[in-house]
Design a protein around this motif. Sequence first.
Motif, PDB file in Angstrom:
ATOM      1  N   CYS A  78       0.846  -1.191   0.000  1.00 23.91           N
ATOM      2  CA  CYS A  78       0.000   0.000   0.000  1.00 23.91           C
ATOM      3  C   CYS A  78       0.888   1.251   0.000  1.00 23.91           C
ATOM      4  O   CYS A  78       1.827   1.363   0.784  1.00 23.91           O
ATOM      5  N   CYS A  83       1.114   3.891   5.819  1.00 25.60           N
ATOM      6  CA  CYS A  83       0.565   2.517   5.847  1.00 25.60           C
ATOM      7  C   CYS A  83       1.648   1.505   5.463  1.00 25.60           C
ATOM      8  O   CYS A  83       2.300   0.933   6.310  1.00 25.60           O
ATOM      9  N   ARG A  85       1.332  -1.465   4.262  1.00 27.11           N
ATOM     10  CA  ARG A  85       0.976  -2.877   4.467  1.00 27.11           C
ATOM     11  C   ARG A  85       0.858  -3.598   3.126  1.00 27.11           C
ATOM     12  O   ARG A  85       0.658  -2.982   2.079  1.00 27.11           O
ATOM     13  N   CYS A  96      -5.609  -3.184   0.130  1.00 30.92           N
ATOM     14  CA  CYS A  96      -4.755  -3.030   1.299  1.00 30.92           C
ATOM     15  C   CYS A  96      -5.294  -3.895   2.438  1.00 30.92           C
ATOM     16  O   CYS A  96      -6.473  -3.821   2.785  1.00 30.92           O
ATOM     17  N   ALA A  98      -4.498  -3.669   5.564  1.00 30.21           N
ATOM     18  CA  ALA A  98      -4.767  -2.872   6.766  1.00 30.21           C
ATOM     19  C   ALA A  98      -6.214  -2.413   6.765  1.00 30.21           C
ATOM     20  O   ALA A  98      -6.901  -2.477   7.786  1.00 30.21           O
ATOM     21  N   ARG A  99      -6.702  -1.977   5.624  1.00 24.65           N
ATOM     22  CA  ARG A  99      -8.094  -1.524   5.500  1.00 24.65           C
ATOM     23  C   ARG A  99      -9.042  -2.685   5.770  1.00 24.65           C
ATOM     24  O   ARG A  99     -10.030  -2.547   6.479  1.00 24.65           O
ATOM     25  N   ASN A 103      -8.019  -1.303  10.143  1.00 23.59           N
ATOM     26  CA  ASN A 103      -7.072  -0.281  10.623  1.00 23.59           C
ATOM     27  C   ASN A 103      -7.367   1.066   9.980  1.00 23.59           C
ATOM     28  O   ASN A 103      -8.276   1.202   9.178  1.00 23.59           O
ATOM     29  N   CYS A 105      -6.096   2.874   7.611  1.00 21.32           N
ATOM     30  CA  CYS A 105      -5.737   3.195   6.227  1.00 21.32           C
ATOM     31  C   CYS A 105      -7.003   3.532   5.440  1.00 21.32           C
ATOM     32  O   CYS A 105      -8.055   2.910   5.645  1.00 21.32           O
TER      33      CYS A 105
END
Length: 198
Positions: A78, A83, A85, A96, A98-99, A103, A105
């Motif tokens: 990402c 971020c 990740r 992503c 993380a999303r 999280n 992002c």
Amino acid sequence: MPETETVETDDGERKYTGRVFPYRDPETLDTVEIGEGIITVGEREQIIRTLESRTFVHAGKPRPKPEGTALLTGLVYCAVPGCGRRMHRVGGSYQCMARRAGNQCIGASALAEAVDQYVTEQFLTKLPALEPDDPLLVAIADRWVHRVDPETFAKRDALTAEIQDEEARLADLEDARYVRGEFVAPQPWSATTGLQSA
């Protein structure tokens, strides 16, 4: 003719690991055969590598690897600031993680087919322009030979190891002669006569 690998246990005993490999003549490094085999040594090596590439060791036991679902699985990150990740293919796009994990992002996303096509085109455009000694081309050729002719690769690795062992032995011998005071500096080489000059 197969050999079965053994290892020494903590109590000094030897136990079989279950790994079997072809016996090679120590001088020629050719495989020693008795009778007619069903598959060649090269085919066997290729099968072993394929099986090993599909597994990973977890808690001391081989487990199957999850199949990659896209060209860039595990290679795309990402680009949202802060971020970084990994992104994985979800449906038709790279997303992503993380999303997806909830999280903070904002969630970068890219169409997988377009990204894969772009990367493939860039790679294929760069490949013909490489010089013969370019490290990337050498690595590609090495992998290709390893894949299509593993027996030759195994022989090369064995010979390389043998040469390195001999070089180390000669270096040790030279060091020992130097310590004993027997070392004589080599004379310069004459390119015109082909002899060492005095």
